[in-house]
Design an enzyme around this catalytic site. Sequence first.
Site, PDB file in Angstrom:
ATOM      1  N   CYS A  67       0.766  -1.193  -0.144  1.00 52.89           N
ATOM      2  CA  CYS A  67       0.233  -0.531  -0.112  1.00 52.89           C
ATOM      3  C   CYS A  67       1.098   1.592  -0.040  1.00 52.89           C
ATOM      4  O   CYS A  67       1.677   1.403   0.667  1.00 52.89           O
ATOM      5  CB  CYS A  67      -0.885   0.457   1.267  1.00 52.89           C
ATOM      6  SG  CYS A  67      -1.913   1.171   1.408  1.00 52.89           S
ATOM      7  N   GLY A  68       1.151   2.106  -0.386  1.00 51.04           N
ATOM      8  CA  GLY A  68       1.870   3.103  -0.989  1.00 51.04           C
ATOM      9  C   GLY A  68       1.208   4.386  -0.541  1.00 51.04           C
ATOM     10  O   GLY A  68       2.340   5.301  -0.204  1.00 51.04           O
ATOM     11  N   HIS A  69      -0.058   4.134  -0.311  1.00 52.57           N
ATOM     12  CA  HIS A  69      -0.454   5.612   0.477  1.00 52.57           C
ATOM     13  C   HIS A  69      -0.424   5.360   2.094  1.00 52.57           C
ATOM     14  O   HIS A  69      -0.464   7.011   2.488  1.00 52.57           O
ATOM     15  CB  HIS A  69      -2.153   5.928   0.152  1.00 52.57           C
ATOM     16  CG  HIS A  69      -2.986   5.552   0.778  1.00 52.57           C
ATOM     17  ND1 HIS A  69      -3.339   4.625   0.605  1.00 52.57           N
ATOM     18  CD2 HIS A  69      -3.590   5.715   2.348  1.00 52.57           C
ATOM     19  CE1 HIS A  69      -4.291   3.857   1.649  1.00 52.57           C
ATOM     20  NE2 HIS A  69      -4.001   5.002   2.426  1.00 52.57           N
TER      21      HIS A  69
ATOM     22  N   GLY B 242      -0.365   4.249  -4.618  1.00 50.45           N
ATOM     23  CA  GLY B 242       1.450   4.005  -4.689  1.00 50.45           C
ATOM     24  C   GLY B 242       1.389   2.958  -5.544  1.00 50.45           C
ATOM     25  O   GLY B 242       2.116   3.207  -6.729  1.00 50.45           O
TER      26      GLY B 242
HETATM   27  O1  LIG Z   1      -1.359   3.507  -2.351  1.00 50.72           O
HETATM   28  C1  LIG Z   1      -1.859   1.609  -2.472  1.00 50.72           C
HETATM   29  O2  LIG Z   1      -1.174   1.661  -2.723  1.00 50.72           O
HETATM   30  C2  LIG Z   1      -3.154   1.586  -1.940  1.00 50.72           C
HETATM   31  N1  LIG Z   1      -4.718   2.594  -1.021  1.00 50.72           N
HETATM   32  C3  LIG Z   1      -5.557   1.738  -1.369  1.00 50.72           C
HETATM   33  C4  LIG Z   1      -4.974   0.593  -2.815  1.00 50.72           C
HETATM   34  C5  LIG Z   1      -3.972   0.453  -2.381  1.00 50.72           C
HETATM   35  O3  LIG Z   1      -3.460  -0.498  -1.407  1.00 50.72           O
END
Ligand SMILES: O=C(O)[C@H]1NCC[C@@H]1O
Length: 365
Positions: A119-121, A284
């Site tokens: 999970c980038g965020h 992300g």
């Molecule tokens: O930024 C991300 O990678 C995540 N945001 C919600 C779904 C992914 O896991």
Amino acid sequence: MPTKPRTGKENTAEKLRQWQPPEESGARQENTQIIETLECHTGGEPLRIITGGFPELTGTTVLEKRRNCRQHYDALRRALMFEPRGHADMYGAIITEPERENSHFGAIFIHNEGYSTMCGHAVIALAKCAVESGMVAQTGEVTQVVIDVPCGQIHARAFARGKVITRVSFDSVPAFVYAAGQSIFVDGVGQVNFDIAFGGAFYAYVQASSLGLELIPRQQEKLIACGRKIKAAIANKLPVCHPFESDLSFLYGVIFIDDSPVDAVHSRNVCIFADGELDRSPTGSGVSGRIALHIAKEQVSLNQDIIIESILGSQFTVRACEALDYDGYPAVIARVSGQAFVCGKAQWLINEQDPLKHGFLLRQS
Ligand SMILES: O=C(O)[C@H]1NCC[C@@H]1O
């Protein structure tokens, strides 16, 4: 009724502010589980970081701890993600001990359906909070933060102005194209052309305009409905297989891409993941897989930054900063950067007597 005449200077809510769970025959502690969290968002996507009260997870690797959590504490995940403490699009992170000697800490990601692999965020918000809180000692204007997550080790950099982390970038695990130029007929949607790429999680990438979709908040229900149907159809017909790790071998989401570059922004994309969650951020791990696709299609070159925006217009910058071979797949290391903010601190109470203690979701489709 107030017992004393009011002077007008009292804080009317002061007593409420001091509320504590009342003792029932001295059993307050047994009846109520308390979980503490830091509430953040990255580009609008929530991240509930669990900072206290969650049971210790067993296992030496993050993947083992993730399995342990799924087996024994899934009710707690639901309590923290679902209504009334969360909602259908909620997201969270459980902090663990690091798996590798040179990592600062580990993280397990949770959402409305279960447990993701990357999970980038969340990494952006975690690195910010780790440095601002002192969990990772700040080293001037740039602090390295190394995090063990289910898909591997993530190297983040937290950029500071004074003590405030204003931006975070991270280098992810190898991202690669898994299956390009695929097509499938999906009931209720039609013929869908897609590519599959891995950016820490597997996504199917679909041109939104080919299905008459617009990536705007007004179309959120349509996007969720189509994303769900497409994900189920592809997962059924083309199961994905990670080269090294079966726990990473599942299709996590569908990313709709818009084809109209605007000014400096390469394009907008919207990710529908888990059980129909709509990512408010540009995703992300999704943009990591996307940059591998753009490199493979020779649409972007190595070390070229592109900006991808979310359904809200919040932005991540992404570049492929290294090319490598990953078990025969031409792969890249994606470097993603974005901004997170802390928007709250909370203490969540889970009361044994509450018939809805482990939550519920009204939105099912
Ligand atoms: O930024 C991300 O990678 C995540 N945001 C919600 C779904 C992914 O896991």
